[in-house]
Scaffold this active site. Structure first.
Site, PDB file in Angstrom:
ATOM      1  N   GLU A   1       0.834  -1.203   0.000  1.00 15.94           N
ATOM      2  CA  GLU A   1       0.000   0.000   0.000  1.00 15.94           C
ATOM      3  C   GLU A   1       0.867   1.251   0.000  1.00 15.94           C
ATOM      4  O   GLU A   1       0.709   2.128  -0.851  1.00 15.94           O
ATOM      5  CB  GLU A   1      -0.899  -0.028   1.236  1.00 15.94           C
ATOM      6  CG  GLU A   1      -1.798   1.182   1.375  1.00 15.94           C
ATOM      7  CD  GLU A   1      -2.556   1.183   2.697  1.00 15.94           C
ATOM      8  OE1 GLU A   1      -3.549   1.925   2.794  1.00 15.94           O
ATOM      9  OE2 GLU A   1      -2.156   0.456   3.631  1.00 15.94           O
ATOM     10  N   HIS A   2       1.766   1.345   0.964  1.00 13.78           N
ATOM     11  CA  HIS A   2       2.702   2.467   1.056  1.00 13.78           C
ATOM     12  C   HIS A   2       4.121   1.932   0.936  1.00 13.78           C
ATOM     13  O   HIS A   2       4.511   1.022   1.673  1.00 13.78           O
ATOM     14  CB  HIS A   2       2.585   3.179   2.404  1.00 13.78           C
ATOM     15  CG  HIS A   2       1.202   3.636   2.758  1.00 13.78           C
ATOM     16  ND1 HIS A   2       0.381   2.925   3.617  1.00 13.78           N
ATOM     17  CD2 HIS A   2       0.500   4.732   2.372  1.00 13.78           C
ATOM     18  CE1 HIS A   2      -0.763   3.574   3.750  1.00 13.78           C
ATOM     19  NE2 HIS A   2      -0.721   4.662   3.001  1.00 13.78           N
TER      20      HIS A   2
ATOM     21  N   ASP B   1      -0.779  10.911   3.839  1.00 10.36           N
ATOM     22  CA  ASP B   1      -2.036  10.762   4.567  1.00 10.36           C
ATOM     23  C   ASP B   1      -2.823  12.063   4.612  1.00 10.36           C
ATOM     24  O   ASP B   1      -4.053  12.045   4.693  1.00 10.36           O
ATOM     25  CB  ASP B   1      -1.765  10.294   6.001  1.00 10.36           C
ATOM     26  CG  ASP B   1      -1.407   8.819   6.080  1.00 10.36           C
ATOM     27  OD1 ASP B   1      -1.713   8.085   5.124  1.00 10.36           O
ATOM     28  OD2 ASP B   1      -0.823   8.413   7.100  1.00 10.36           O
TER      29      ASP B   1
END
Length: 436
Positions: free
Chosen positions: A333-334, A367
């Protein structure tokens, strides 16, 4: 002392089969969750708003007077925002809008021959349900990440669902963010029942129009619900727990690496924090930093559980090339790159929801204020899937416009192909147009 699993891949052949078997992963959603969620969805489909209210009381401990949040509550929440919070939200929104504007595809008209045209149109999904989780944290940033690309795509109608607090309303920052963005349809409902409500709609007392697409992250019950309703509505993805994978060499700053691993572990006990490095010295230094930084964190127990879980690890590799192979195999994801020439290394990361380069681009930036979207593919799905963006709210349609001469030019080809597929009526549908 914080215990993180050590996986030694040095000397191994790092093919897809090996990585699929050995890379750390969170456990898959259990079948009993899907069974319980399926029963809940059936109840929501038949029971409407009353069923959603009953489930809200059961799971959230509150029975809202109305499921739809009054517009006055949205405006009041926005008016009561602390100025620094409002400024931060405004900046995040502005950056997200700027990136989203450049993602909007344009229609293309292709001329194949004289009188033969195909136009590829990019049309917005008409009505979208945007899920904003509650639980262990509050996510106004998720409101931004869902609403901005949907609005930029041109979605006609947006409905936000978010779990209520003890006063029967979603968190005030979530309400305020919706108001700032111009969304006036917000529902005080969370969990699997919210997903069911968005998919099926209801009209018993209150009226909720079903949506065409549901986006947004959530827990295992939300993920299971999205999976089960996707034969009725579109979904962005079935998301698993959040994850970070960091590729670092000997020059990386262990303080930064440890802090970034902790930042994801803070989300959830099932969150995955993975470090891949060819430097034993760095691995040891990061471990020491974790021992220092984790006890200083607010959510120490949650972080320790995540770092010690089967889904987190420090992976040792022979060299940087092997590290890149592992990161691409993980398809996280990251992805953070803390190496010499991070830009060049990052260009070789082909499987990653979002890739963050160097010391000054932590996941926390993405984020909140990078302008990128933080709703991203998890559990290895970055190998074939994409993060949320304007494209997520776009459907592609093609318009075929041929005149008589243009159809005549390919009529014989159509007849041959139709005969080859034993579908002669297809060929006849063309031939009849040229009969006297």
């Amino acid at each position: 002392m914080v215990r993180v699993n050590i996986l030694d891949f040095r000397g191994e052949t790092l093919n897809k089969r090996f990585l699929a078997q050995k890379l750390p992963r969170a456990a898959e959603t259990h079948a009993d969750i899907e069974r319980r969620v399926a029963e809940l969805l059936d109840t929501v489909a038949g029971g409407g708003a009353a069923a959603v209210t009953d489930f809200t009381e059961r799971f959230d401990g509150v029975r809202p007077e109305t499921l739809r949040v009054p517009e006055s509550a949205l405006a009041e929440a926005a008016a009561e925002l602390d100025p620094p919070v409002r400024a931060a939200l405004d900046e995040s929104i502005a950056r997200a809008r700027k990136v989203a504007a450049d993602q909007r595809p344009v229609d293309v008209r292709t001329e194949l021959a004289s009188g033969a045209f195909v136009t590829t149109r990019h049309l917005p999904v008409e009505r979208v349900g945007l899920y904003v989780p509650g639980g262990l944290a509050v996510y106004p940033s998720t409101v931004i990440m869902n609403v901005v690309p949907a609005q930029t795509a041109g979605a006609r109608s947006l409905a936000i669902a978010s779990p209520p607090q003890s006063n029967g309303l979603p968190h005030p920052i979530v309400l305020a963010t919706a108001h700032i963005l111009g969304v006036d349809e917000v529902w005080a409902m969370g969990g699997a029942q919210a997903i069911g409500a968005l998919a099926y709609g209801f009209d018993d007392g209150e009226e909720l129009e079903p949506v065409d697409l549901i986006t947004g992250p959530g827990n295992a019950y939300v993920a299971a619900a999205k999976s089960l309703v996707r034969s009725r509505v579109g979904i962005d993805a079935v998301a698993g727990p959040t994850e970070i994978i960091i590729l670092a060499d000997e020059q990386a700053d262990p303080r930064f690496v440890a802090a970034d691993l902790i930042s994801q572990a803070e989300h959830d006990e099932l969150a995955a924090s993975v470090l891949v490095t060819d430097s034993v010295d760095l691995a040891e230094a990061v471990q020491k930093e974790l021992d220092v930084q984790v006890p200083e964190a607010m959510h120490t127990e949650r972080i320790e559980a995540a770092l010690a879980g089967r889904q987190s690890a420090i992976v040792l590799v022979d060299d940087l090339d092997a590290g890149i192979t592992v990161v691409n195999g993980y398809a996280g994801e990251h992805v953070e790159v803390h190496t010499v020439d991070a830009e060049a290394v990052g260009a070789r990361i082909t499987n990653g929801g979002a890739v963050f380069l160097g010391d000054w681009a932590p996941v926390s930036l993405g984020d909140y204020c990078a302008g990128s979207n933080h709703v991203l593919p998890t559990m290895g799905t970055a190998a074939h899937g994409s993060g949320l963006g304007v494209h997520s709210f776009i459907k592609v349609s093609q318009v075929i416009d041929y005149d008589r001469q243009a159809l005549s030019a390919v009529a014989e080809h159509i007849g041959v192909l139709a005969a080859g597929e034993q579908l002669p009526a297809h060929g006849r549908a063309v031939d009849i147009r040229f009969e006297e």
